[in-house]
Design a protein around this motif. Structure first.
Motif, PDB file in Angstrom:
ATOM      1  N   ASN A 135      51.685  41.434  26.739  1.00 50.55           N
ATOM      2  CA  ASN A 135      50.872  41.886  25.613  1.00 50.55           C
ATOM      3  C   ASN A 135      51.711  42.192  24.380  1.00 50.55           C
ATOM      4  O   ASN A 135      51.285  41.962  23.241  1.00 50.55           O
ATOM      5  N   SER A 136      52.925  42.690  24.590  1.00 42.99           N
ATOM      6  CA  SER A 136      53.809  42.984  23.459  1.00 42.99           C
ATOM      7  C   SER A 136      54.246  41.704  22.744  1.00 42.99           C
ATOM      8  O   SER A 136      54.190  41.615  21.517  1.00 42.99           O
ATOM      9  N   HIS A 137      54.643  40.698  23.516  1.00 39.94           N
ATOM     10  CA  HIS A 137      55.149  39.463  22.921  1.00 39.94           C
ATOM     11  C   HIS A 137      54.031  38.575  22.373  1.00 39.94           C
ATOM     12  O   HIS A 137      54.259  37.775  21.476  1.00 39.94           O
ATOM     13  N   CYS A 138      52.823  38.709  22.936  1.00 39.78           N
ATOM     14  CA  CYS A 138      51.710  37.860  22.498  1.00 39.78           C
ATOM     15  C   CYS A 138      50.726  38.607  21.606  1.00 39.78           C
ATOM     16  O   CYS A 138      49.632  38.097  21.327  1.00 39.78           O
ATOM     17  N   ARG A 139      51.108  39.815  21.157  1.00 44.71           N
ATOM     18  CA  ARG A 139      50.198  40.637  20.343  1.00 44.71           C
ATOM     19  C   ARG A 139      49.712  39.859  19.124  1.00 44.71           C
ATOM     20  O   ARG A 139      50.482  39.228  18.411  1.00 44.71           O
ATOM     21  N   GLY A 140      48.397  39.865  18.923  1.00 45.83           N
ATOM     22  CA  GLY A 140      47.791  39.168  17.800  1.00 45.83           C
ATOM     23  C   GLY A 140      47.442  37.726  18.105  1.00 45.83           C
ATOM     24  O   GLY A 140      46.680  37.099  17.369  1.00 45.83           O
ATOM     25  N   PHE A 141      47.983  37.213  19.219  1.00 47.18           N
ATOM     26  CA  PHE A 141      47.714  35.812  19.585  1.00 47.18           C
ATOM     27  C   PHE A 141      46.769  35.748  20.778  1.00 47.18           C
ATOM     28  O   PHE A 141      45.677  35.203  20.694  1.00 47.18           O
ATOM     29  N   VAL A 142      47.170  36.320  21.901  1.00 42.98           N
ATOM     30  CA  VAL A 142      46.290  36.500  23.055  1.00 42.98           C
ATOM     31  C   VAL A 142      46.604  37.858  23.667  1.00 42.98           C
ATOM     32  O   VAL A 142      47.703  38.385  23.490  1.00 42.98           O
ATOM     33  N   GLN A 143      45.644  38.430  24.383  1.00 43.39           N
ATOM     34  CA  GLN A 143      45.846  39.729  25.020  1.00 43.39           C
ATOM     35  C   GLN A 143      45.199  39.729  26.404  1.00 43.39           C
ATOM     36  O   GLN A 143      44.279  38.956  26.678  1.00 43.39           O
ATOM     37  N   MET A 144      45.711  40.620  27.263  1.00 43.87           N
ATOM     38  CA  MET A 144      45.220  40.714  28.630  1.00 43.87           C
ATOM     39  C   MET A 144      44.976  42.180  28.970  1.00 43.87           C
ATOM     40  O   MET A 144      45.764  43.050  28.578  1.00 43.87           O
TER      41      MET A 144
END
Length: 448
Positions: A135-144
């Motif tokens: 979630n930290s690395h994909c924040r703003g793109f995809v979330q889980m």
């Protein structure tokens, strides 16, 4: 005149027929507002589907404006091999992104779907990959999110995926677009049912998948096991180097920088019984002869990799040992190539502690870190490693050039494809592809 009209309208409402019409219309309005006209798309429905007006929504990967954390997408348990599961996971994430929803943390499968159906055990995503880091690395793109984040478990809309040849990519995309509109979008959770996620149609470019893959990191326990295997491989290389130095056989021109980890080559050696059956059928079906590679062909092509011809090199053989018909993989290599598999390396005990999925994840990490990697372009495992290594090269500033760079970092090769020098063909993923299909189903296109 106005009074007369009002009087007539009053009389009209006072009639029994008019009251019925008025009440029926009012009921329809209330029903349309509070009760959605259907509960599934792509499946059976008691009511005919009304026309849904699609609002414009960009599918651009550059839109990082954020993902709603109060609307969720739920997918079925993800199955098949590790890398097919990773593709299915990324496809689920990108589907959730399109719907502007957070993906509910899916279950992966600890065992192979087609080999151990009775042992198909679900394993939570966060038992394999780090959820917070994702979630930290994909924040703003995809979330889980976890299921505990859902406030109303009754507010679920079932989105039934179609199947068969009639379920086209266009129909699949139209179904997703309909889910962007009310009344479907009003539901807190959209639950996809009816099809395994790996078989969904693909609507996203390679860069979208690559971005999701970059957010995946193994949990500390599994990463520590991969560290042990890599350390053992490099240790074997250093031992061989000391033997050569003490015997006076070491060539000073081939001195390895002692300040750097000892280099090694990883070969995803697809010669298992099940693979050979599959690839022979695939060659016949596709009328080509560049899918299967025998042990001898692989060894010959590894021997012909430029840079490995004189330097003593440790070669790690990533292979499913229990599926082998031939136990002679360690014999027949050129003198300066030192092959090791799990048992000879002394790490087979590490792998035996875990189910299939974790074993495969460890091997994937070992191959990903190798200084040189060789695989089969029709293998999903090999293809995703080549993709991630291409990403590493691009981050180092290599703009997709396959030729003319002797100091190229993270080189990969497809040993089932010959280059002009009778060696394996260099392999870089085409990051501009509009679909992951070539990578997920195998291809002769290695961009070099």
């Amino acid at each position: 005149m106005g009074c007369k009209a009002l009087k007539l309208w009053s009389c009209y409402l006072n009639s029994i027929t008019s009251k019925c019409v008025f009440l029926a219309a009012l009921a329809l309005v209330i029903r349309a507002i509070f009760f959605p006209p259907f509960t599934t798309i792509g499946g059976s429905s008691e009511e005919p589907n009304d026309i849904v007006f699609i609002r414009n929504r960009s599918l651009s990967l550059n839109d990082n404006s954020g993902i709603r954390n109060d609307k969720f997408l739920e997918v079925p348990q993800i199955v098949w091999g590790l890398n097919n599961q990773k593709i299915a996971l990324a496809r689920s994430c990108l589907t959730a992104r399109m719907l502007n929803r957070t993906l509910l943390m899916p279950s992966l499968s600890a065992s192979l779907f087609y080999k151990e159906v009775e042992l198909l055990k679900p394993i939570s995503f966060d038992k394999v990959f780090q959820l917070d880091r994702f979630n930290s690395h994909c924040r703003g793109f995809v979330q889980m999110s976890k299921y505990s984040d859902v406030s109303n478990r009754t507010g679920v809309f079932e989105l039934r995926k179609g199947s068969g040849r009639r379920w086209t990519m266009e129909k699949d995309l139209e179904q997703l677009k309909q889910s962007l509109e009310n009344p479907i979008d009003d539901y807190e959770v959209i639950r996809i049912v009816g099809k395994n996620p790996f078989l969904w149609h693909d609507h996203w470019p390679v860069k979208g998948y690559a971005k999701v893959f970059e957010c995946l990191a193994l949990v500390d326990e599994i990463m520590a096991e991969a560290d042990k295997v890599v350390s053992k491989i490099r240790e074997m290389g250093m031992k061989q180097e000391r033997v050569l130095e003490s015997s006076g056989l070491d060539d000073p021109a081939n001195d390895i920088d002692k300040a750097k980890p000892f280099p090694y080559v990883a070969v995803h050696m697809r010669v298992e019984k099940d693979w050979m059956i599959h690839c022979k059928n695939l060659e016949k079906k596709m009328n080509i002869t560049q899918i299967c590679s025998s042990k001898e062909e692989i060894m010959e092509r590894v021997n012909n990799v430029i840079g490995l011809k004189t330097t003593p090199t440790v070669v790690y053989l990533a292979v499913a040992d229990e599926l082998l018909e031939d136990s002679s993989l360690l014999f027949g290599w050129r003198d300066n190539l030192l092959p090791f598999e799990k048992k000879k390396l002394g790490v087979d005990g590490i792998y035996k502690k875990y189910p299939y999925l974790i074993q495969s994840a460890i091997d994937y990490e070992v191959c990903l870190r190798a200084d040189v990697f060789l695989g089969n372009s029709f293998s999903t495992f090999s293809s995703l490693i080549a993709l991630e290594r291409t990403q590493k090269m691009l981050r180092l500033g290599f703009e997709g050039s396959c030729e003319g760079k002797k100091d190229l970092r993270w080189p990969s090769y497809a040993y089932n494809l010959l280059d002009n020098s009778k060696g394996p063909r260099k392999w870089m993923t085409n990051m501009s592809d509009t679909s992951l299909r070539a990578t997920s189903y195998g291809s002769k296109d290695v961009s070099c």
